[in-house]
Every structure is written in C-alpha cells, then in structure tokens.
Design an enzyme around this catalytic site. Sequence first.
Site, PDB file in Angstrom:
ATOM      1  N   HIS A 189      -5.389   6.785   7.800  1.00 19.38           N
ATOM      2  CA  HIS A 189      -4.035   7.063   8.262  1.00 19.38           C
ATOM      3  C   HIS A 189      -3.343   7.976   7.265  1.00 19.38           C
ATOM      4  CE1 HIS A 189      -3.985   3.274   5.924  1.00 19.38           C
ATOM      5  NE2 HIS A 189      -2.850   3.713   5.424  1.00 19.38           N
ATOM      6  N   CYS A 219       0.859  -1.187   0.000  1.00 14.13           N
ATOM      7  CA  CYS A 219       0.000   0.000   0.000  1.00 14.13           C
ATOM      8  C   CYS A 219       0.888   1.227   0.000  1.00 14.13           C
ATOM      9  CB  CYS A 219      -0.968  -0.003   1.175  1.00 14.13           C
ATOM     10  SG  CYS A 219      -0.219   0.257   2.787  1.00 14.13           S
TER      11      CYS A 219
END
Length: 659
Positions: free
Chosen positions: A576, A393
């Site tokens: 996040h 990611c």
Amino acid sequence: MVMPNIGAFIAWGLITALFIEKGWLNSGGTGGLAANSWVAQIGGWGDFKDGGIVGPMITYLLPLLIGYTGGKNIYDVRGGVVGAIATMGVIAGTDIPMFMGAMIMGPLGGWTMKKIDAIWDGKIRPGFEMLVNNFSAGIWGMILALAGFFAMGPVVEAFSKAASQVVQFLVNHGLLPLTSILIEPAKILFLNNAINHGILTPLGTNEAVDKGKSILFLLEANPGPGLGLLLAFAIFGKGLAKGSAPGAAIIHFLGGIHEIYFPYVLMKPKLIAAVILGGMSGVFTNVLFGSGLRAPAAPGSIIAVLLQTANDSYVGVILSVIVATAVTFAVASLLLKTDRADDEGDLAAATAQMEANKGKKSSVASSLTGAAAGAGVATEGHSGSIHKIVFACDAGMGSSAMGASVLRRKVKAAGHDDVTVVNKAISTLSDEWDLVVTHQDLTDRARQRTGSAVHVSVDNFMNSPRYDEIVDLLGRTNGSETPAAVVTPTTVAAGSTSGARDGHTVTGHDDAPQGGVLHRDGIELSGRARTRDEAIEEAGRLLVVQGAVDDAYVASMHERERSVSTYMGNLLAIPHGTNEAKSSIRRTALSFVRYADPVDWNGSEVKFAVGIAGAGDDHLTLLASLAQVFLDEQQVARLEAATSPEEVQEILSTVQAQA
C-alpha cells in the site's frame, strides 16, 4: 548470478587443485606422475593438453551457468535458456573465461525475451502457443548469440584485459593493500558479493588459469579482520555485544558467514578503521609471500580458504589470516578501551540495520539477538499495568490493522478484557500509550513520540512470537482475569468486538464486508509477477483499473516498500502507499492477486498480494477478516484452490460472519 553457482566454482577449484600439472596428485609439479597418466588426462596437461576437465569447465560450464542464472532471475526458465544461448556467443567470440560477458548477456537475454513476449501476450491463437514460444526464443537467442560473438565478446575481452593490467600495476607498485580501503567498508554495506564475485572472481579466475593461483581471491574472503574484531568485543566489549561475540567468532571463522560481524561495526562505526587496517595487513602479507588461492573460497571460512590454497602458498595464506586478525584485534581493542560512550551500543538495532542493508532476513541474526528476544518483552521506562496497546505503522491503513487484529484476539483469549488494542499511523501518536508495537524499522520513530511506553519490534505481522511475549507480559503486570484454558469460542468472539473506531483503529468484525471494497474486478487468480516490485505494480494496477487511485499512488506503493516491508507472514503481503499519498486515493478499495509460484519478497515467499487503498476506515474490517484467514491453514488452502473471484469473496465473507 554467481552465488547460486558457487558449488560449481568449488568443484572446479578442487579438480584444479588435484589434477593440474602443479596439483596435489602431481607432487606439486615435480613429476610425481607420468604425463600420460589418468591424472594428466583429467587435468589436461602433458600429451592431453587440449582435453581434460579443467579447461572446459572454466571456459564453458561456469560462464553458461552464470548466464543461465542471470536470465532466470529476470524471466524464469525461459529467460535462463535465452540468457545461456546469448552467453555462448561471447564465449565463442573470445579466448578467455567469459564471466563478465555472461553477467551482461544472461540478464540481457532474459529481459529482452520478457519484453518481446509482452508484445503478443494474449494475442496468440489457441494451439499455436508452443510454436510461437519456441521459435521466438530460438530466433531471439540466435540474434543475441551473434551479437555476443561479433560485438560484445571483443568489448568485454578488452575490458577484462585492461582491468587485469590495472591489478598488475597495483601489484607491481605495492599498492594492492590499499584496495582494503574500499573493500572493507563495502562489505559492511553488503556490496561484498558484488565486488568479490562480480569483479574479483572473474579477474582472479583468469589469473588462476595462467598462473595456477590468484591473490585476488583473498582480498575480500580473508576471515582475519572479522575474527580480530569479534575477539576484541569478546574481551573488551560490553553487555550483549560482549556475550554474543565468542559465538559469532566461531560462526564467522569456521562457518564463513562474514555478515555476522557487520552489526558490531554498524553499532560503533569508528571500528571500520580496525577492519580496514587488518585487511590491508593481510593483503600485504600475501603480496610479500606471493601467495594465492586456486579458486574462490566461498563461504569465506578458514576451511574453504585452506582447501583452495595453492601448494606453495600455505605459509603466506596462514600468516595473512594471523596478521590480519592480530592487527584488527589490536586496533579494535584500543578503540573499545578508549571509548568514552556510556552506553554499550544497541546491537539489536545494528542487526536490524544490517538486515535492511542486505535487503532480507539474515540467517545468523538470531545468533546476535536471539538471547535477548527470548528473555521476553523488556519494560524499561514504564511502570504499572498495561491497558492501552497501539499497533503503529507508517500509513496506518494496512500492516498495523492486520497486526492489531491478530494481537487483539490473543489478548482477549488470554482473558485481558480490560486491555484495548488499536492501530494508528505513527504520525498521529502521542505519549499516552502503555505499549507500542511497530515494525522493527519504525521503532526508533515511535520511541520519539511515545517515550514512556513499552516498545516491541516485530518483523512478521501475522504470527510473530513477540505477540505471545506481550501476552505473557500482561499476565505478569496485569494478572489474568480469565484463564486461557477455559476461554470459549464465544468469549473470543465477544472480546474481538471491543476497541474504539478511532481514525485508523481496527475494531470488531460485526460489519459485513463492503462489496465495493473488494470488487470482483480487483481479484486476479493468476498473477504474472516474478519479483516483489512486479507484484506491487500488479496489485497497484488493479486499484487503478477499478478507478480507486491515481497512477501516482502506485509509485507511492513502491516508495512505501523501500522504507518498510509490507510482508505480513504466512504467504501474504499487503502493498500500500505512504501516508502522504492519500490524496491520490479516490475511494477505498482492495485488490487481490494470487500467484501459482511464490514471489520472493525480501527473502520470504508470497503467494497472495493484497493491494490497499484506504480513504477512510471501511476497509479495515475486511483486513481484520483477512488476517484471520491467513492464520487458518484450511482457509489458506481454500484460497489457493479458489477458481473464481466470487469464491474468494465468499471465503472472506464466511470468515467475517464467523468472527
């Protein structure tokens, strides 16, 4: 604001088509029914000109619904009520249907009421909440209604009349077809609803009230350009695009879901010329015949178009669809036949881009890519067995960690003990991996670094069907060492501890969760956010309150969400920051926010938002546990019923101990 109320517009359009003086039940306005009949009463003509249903619906019902919806989108029911009160002011202050005024006053009422409530939030004495809430909404609604009546109404009315004059100028000078140069590209970029229902529908409705029909309802809704494009792909296309085009044409033309043809244009952008020319020719045909619809056609199905066509416009409307289809087909066919590109284009990537433009999952995307997905994971560019899997990611601190945990358990349960599943940030990848799993928006970036690997794109990190396809692929390439049917819980638990702790790698579940990572001060069981961005802000602020991050990190959480969604599936999102924002992290911490009412997260429902600030890898074990919680319906139910932060910590700790 308009789309949720399209049913009301359709109801008004059908009543108009049936009962107005030139409606179907009056034999096209030729005096088929007496002026004092029940038809005239409903339509509000003849001796009943000031009554009926048609006028009150267009004057009051539709604008009030729009205003209420606009306020509710901002501040739930309370915002909707104040938005409706404010809208009534502009309705009463003008003599035209006040759609634009509703689109302004509705959201304004909801937003300002939300700001006012924030002033005394938590400061009202117990027992006085209802008194304060009701009177504050009533007083502020009154103020906004007066402002709408005396100030906003006249301004919006003047703007509406000026816009109508611009449209009339275009019609009188034969320039209306040129609007397709803006409308057709805007549709591909998902500005179609903003243009059609935000601008054309209000103007068209005003025109329909005066003339019984409007050509403006057909500028965007004509299904001809999309049909012509899809027919060209069905005959002259290649590969998946050619195979999926006939089915897409049926959905587009009969179902009215125009977005299904957008990926075909995104795949080959030069085809925008075909739909522009097709749209222009359709508009020109309607101008030539003076045709129009009585009300908006939504969705843009040929069925909806014909149902809303005025009595004297069937020839023009039908010809406009045929001509638009033919012109688009001819131009698109020429472009496809003379296309020198060797590849057929990536329809799956174009569909993903279309969904990114839309901002949420497309309801028809599976019609384009479902067949390919169902065929399993393709292995072009890679030969041999697969032993090293990486879940990558953008930042490597959250999404990939949880996805890797879920996939690792499935791989081990299938008996592939020789396969490692780790997670990393894309920026750290090198071409050493056998298989790379990424969010669909990041796959192209991952391919640049790992060209020889098998690449799998997912959009649901918790329970993506692609994980099972990966396990099937391992069975075909590696063989199964332990049949899945005889895998015991002990085998799974033992397998789950494998994997190297390497940078951002999720490993086993043998470490106890760190109390400082998910502290009780970072747990909020009654989240107040109504939108995705508010939920991100709420989760981020809890990290700031704990002293774990600087304010700049919260901004990076929003930036991260704009690039790739942090929705995980199963009611969970883990917002996040970006990889570049790690300098804003003072220490590793998590925040946990629960919502009584689901938050809309790019079209998916979220009840739990877990904010992540990962300075190292000490939070990853707890994230792996969190993934297991949200794969277990009983554990999710326990979290929904938890009454204290300590109970949340205990639930996660229990899962940790069992893993």
